[in-house]
Design a protein around this motif. Structure first.
Motif, mmCIF file in Angstrom:
data_model
loop_
_atom_site.group_PDB
_atom_site.id
_atom_site.type_symbol
_atom_site.label_atom_id
_atom_site.label_comp_id
_atom_site.label_asym_id
_atom_site.label_seq_id
_atom_site.Cartn_x
_atom_site.Cartn_y
_atom_site.Cartn_z
ATOM 1 N N TYR A 1 62.901 73.966 185.968
ATOM 2 C CA TYR A 1 61.761 74.454 185.180
ATOM 3 C C TYR A 1 60.570 73.507 185.322
ATOM 4 N N LEU A 2 60.789 72.217 185.112
ATOM 5 C CA LEU A 2 59.696 71.252 185.217
ATOM 6 C C LEU A 2 59.188 71.136 186.648
ATOM 7 N N TRP A 3 60.086 71.271 187.617
ATOM 8 C CA TRP A 3 59.674 71.209 189.027
ATOM 9 C C TRP A 3 58.680 72.312 189.343
ATOM 10 N N ARG A 4 58.961 73.516 188.864
ATOM 11 C CA ARG A 4 58.045 74.623 189.163
ATOM 12 C C ARG A 4 56.677 74.376 188.546
ATOM 13 N N GLN A 5 56.621 73.742 187.383
ATOM 14 C CA GLN A 5 55.325 73.443 186.777
ATOM 15 C C GLN A 5 54.589 72.357 187.555
ATOM 16 N N LYS A 6 55.303 71.291 187.889
ATOM 17 C CA LYS A 6 54.669 70.151 188.549
ATOM 18 C C LYS A 6 54.379 70.426 190.008
ATOM 19 N N ARG B 1 60.489 62.473 179.373
ATOM 20 C CA ARG B 1 59.130 62.216 178.874
ATOM 21 C C ARG B 1 58.301 63.493 178.889
ATOM 22 N N GLU B 2 58.396 64.250 179.970
ATOM 23 C CA GLU B 2 57.614 65.479 180.085
ATOM 24 C C GLU B 2 58.054 66.529 179.081
ATOM 25 N N LEU B 3 59.351 66.614 178.825
ATOM 26 C CA LEU B 3 59.838 67.565 177.815
ATOM 27 C C LEU B 3 59.343 67.184 176.425
ATOM 28 N N ILE B 4 59.320 65.899 176.121
ATOM 29 C CA ILE B 4 58.927 65.443 174.782
ATOM 30 C C ILE B 4 57.410 65.539 174.581
ATOM 31 N N THR B 5 56.643 65.129 175.583
ATOM 32 C CA THR B 5 55.185 65.070 175.428
ATOM 33 C C THR B 5 54.490 66.398 175.723
ATOM 34 N N GLY B 6 55.147 67.274 176.483
ATOM 35 C CA GLY B 6 54.493 68.527 176.881
ATOM 36 C C GLY B 6 53.434 68.323 177.946
ATOM 37 N N ALA C 1 65.102 78.192 178.540
ATOM 38 C CA ALA C 1 64.777 77.266 179.618
ATOM 39 C C ALA C 1 65.110 75.833 179.228
ATOM 40 N N LEU C 2 64.840 75.475 177.962
ATOM 41 C CA LEU C 2 65.154 74.129 177.492
ATOM 42 C C LEU C 2 66.658 73.895 177.498
ATOM 43 N N ALA C 3 67.410 74.889 176.998
ATOM 44 C CA ALA C 3 68.864 74.753 176.987
ATOM 45 C C ALA C 3 69.414 74.629 178.402
ATOM 46 N N SER C 4 68.859 75.425 179.325
ATOM 47 C CA SER C 4 69.298 75.368 180.715
ATOM 48 C C SER C 4 69.034 74.001 181.324
ATOM 49 N N THR C 5 67.870 73.433 181.008
ATOM 50 C CA THR C 5 67.525 72.109 181.520
ATOM 51 C C THR C 5 68.470 71.044 180.978
ATOM 52 N N LEU C 6 68.750 71.083 179.682
ATOM 53 C CA LEU C 6 69.608 70.074 179.072
ATOM 54 C C LEU C 6 71.055 70.208 179.539
ATOM 55 N N VAL C 7 71.511 71.443 179.716
ATOM 56 C CA VAL C 7 72.869 71.643 180.248
ATOM 57 C C VAL C 7 72.959 71.096 181.668
ATOM 58 N N GLY C 8 71.922 71.354 182.469
ATOM 59 C CA GLY C 8 71.902 70.819 183.828
ATOM 60 C C GLY C 8 71.956 69.303 183.847
ATOM 61 N N LYS C 9 71.188 68.672 182.958
ATOM 62 C CA LYS C 9 71.218 67.214 182.869
ATOM 63 C C LYS C 9 72.619 66.721 182.501
ATOM 64 N N GLN D 1 48.480 66.264 182.613
ATOM 65 C CA GLN D 1 48.267 67.712 182.577
ATOM 66 C C GLN D 1 49.258 68.421 181.652
ATOM 67 N N PRO D 2 48.762 69.179 180.664
ATOM 68 C CA PRO D 2 49.672 69.971 179.827
ATOM 69 C C PRO D 2 50.262 71.122 180.620
ATOM 70 N N TYR D 3 51.437 71.570 180.228
ATOM 71 C CA TYR D 3 52.080 72.700 180.892
ATOM 72 C C TYR D 3 52.710 73.594 179.835
ATOM 73 N N PRO D 4 53.018 74.850 180.147
ATOM 74 C CA PRO D 4 53.633 75.748 179.162
ATOM 75 C C PRO D 4 54.981 75.205 178.710
ATOM 76 N N ARG D 5 55.162 75.053 177.420
ATOM 77 C CA ARG D 5 56.425 74.534 176.906
ATOM 78 C C ARG D 5 57.554 75.493 177.226
ATOM 79 N N PRO D 6 58.742 74.965 177.526
ATOM 80 C CA PRO D 6 59.857 75.839 177.892
ATOM 81 C C PRO D 6 60.334 76.681 176.709
ATOM 82 N N THR D 7 60.805 77.869 177.012
ATOM 83 C CA THR D 7 61.456 78.676 175.993
ATOM 84 C C THR D 7 62.764 77.999 175.600
ATOM 85 N N ARG D 8 63.379 78.484 174.541
ATOM 86 C CA ARG D 8 64.654 77.901 174.132
ATOM 87 C C ARG D 8 65.695 78.018 175.242
#
Length: 363
Positions: free
Chosen positions: A117-122, A183-188, A202-210, A193-200
């Motif tokens: 998710y963050l990769w696609r934004q950055k 850091r990017e998840l916490i600061t947005g 997308a956030l869950a998917s990111t944390l599970v992946g980690k 550069q601000p980016y669209p905050r992840p949906t629940r």
């Protein structure tokens, strides 16, 4: 998105339209598909098997001590190889014509430590839209210790950056895994550069992946091999991944032949988007088939920036078309002939940027 980026505009001029027409015509006449294909799927299988084999042997085989370091390097190379050949195409939607297949393969990034998710934004949004534009392309902002663009402040220690850069590249992967994404998840924000905050979801998917990544990469090795010798193995594998990933970016964008622009210049005089991508990017070692195979065609960075939806296995086919179109329209196209030449160009750039406030671009 920032106010500055909202004012940056590109035109879609004659060069852009003609280039797209020529490439579309090639695929139509040749009958080849721009996405997917057996060679891409074979690369996927090889890279995943390479990763699994390196990890499995390190984890479960009884090994002599001398064999452990090369296997750690092999594991690091395999992680980078999955990134180059699987996740990169998939996150651009170039792996398959099917959206679900692209999303599934894109998740391979989460399984090797990043966040799709963050990769696609950055990467997809900021880097590919605003390539080498100061303050907007965050790939060029890696902290105070490296000056990668003329817009960044010049500090005394940058005089030696061409010497210590490789040491910093070696911690790139660890910094990404343990710090940058969180850091990017916490600061947005991605750098500034601000980016669209992840949906629940997308956030869950990111944390599970980690969690999955930290589990296989760090927890399981501790369970099976509770020894401090894991630390140098981790460092060697992650340093290999970091150096390889950072280098490929550097060779394409951090060389004197690649243009670096201030956003003000594009606000006052919009540039053809395709022309900007060509002039801010440099190909390298296009004739090196082994390198091309390993880095997922990313030595054809010009072609990738112009046609992100085309699988990397097609870049060598469309490269002559792109180069001819550039010649016909008077757009500067640059390619380093070998990997050695590309590394030398990057070294010269880092050295010059560490000594001069606004170095002149290479001809």
């Amino acid at each position: 998105m920032s106010v500055v980026s909202s004012k940056v505009r590109f035109s879609s001029g004659e060069f852009n339209a003609d280039l797209k027409r020529r490439v579309d015509e090639y695929f139509e006449l040749s009958g080849r598909k721009p996405r997917g294909g057996w060679s891409l799927h074979l690369q996927t299988a090889v890279m995943l098997l390479w990763l699994a084999a390196s990890y499995g042997v390190l984890m479960f085989a009884s090994l002599p001590a001398w064999l452990v370091p090369p296997l750690a390097v092999s594991l690091g190379l395999a992680v980078a190889g999955v990134g180059f050949n699987v996740m990169h195409d998939a996150n651009h939607g170039a792996y398959s014509p099917r959206r679900l297949v692209n999303r599934a393969m894109a998740y391979s990034l989460d399984l090797i430590g990043g966040s799709s998710y963050l990769w696609r934004q950055k990467h997809n949004v900021l880097h590919h839209t605003y390539t080498n534009i100061a303050g907007l392309d965050t790939d060029g902002d890696v902290g105070i210790f490296l000056r990668l663009t003329p817009s960044q402040p010049l500090r005394r220690f940058h005089r030696y950056q061409h010497l210590y850069a490789w040491l910093l590249y070696s911690v790139f992967a660890l910094k990404w895994w343990f710090f940058d994404d969180f850091r990017e998840l916490i600061t947005g924000r991605i750098v500034t550069q601000p980016y669209p905050r992840p949906t629940r979801r997308a956030l869950a998917s990111t944390l599970v992946g980690k969690a999955l990544f930290f589990g296989w990469a760090f927890v399981l090795p501790l369970v099976f091999h509770p020894t401090w010798w894991l630390v140098p193995i981790w460092l060697l594998a992650s340093a290999t991944t970091g150096v390889v990933l950072a280098s490929v970016f550097q060779l394409a964008h951090c060389v004197g032949e690649a243009a670096h622009l201030d956003p003000g210049a594009l606000q006052s005089a919009p540039q053809d988007w395709a022309a900007h991508q060509v002039t801010s990017t440099v190909d390298f070692a296009r004739g090196n088939r082994l390198l091309r195979w390993y880095v997922g065609g990313l030595n054809f960075q010009v072609e990738h920036h112009l046609f992100t939806k085309i699988s990397h296995t097609r870049y060598p086919e469309i490269s002559p078309i792109v180069e001819k179109a550039c010649l016909d329209h008077g757009v500067r196209y640059r390619s380093q002939p070998t990997l050695r030449a590309a590394l030398a160009a990057n070294l010269r750039y880092l050295r010059r940027l560490g000594r001069e406030l606004s170095p002149a671009p290479s001809s």
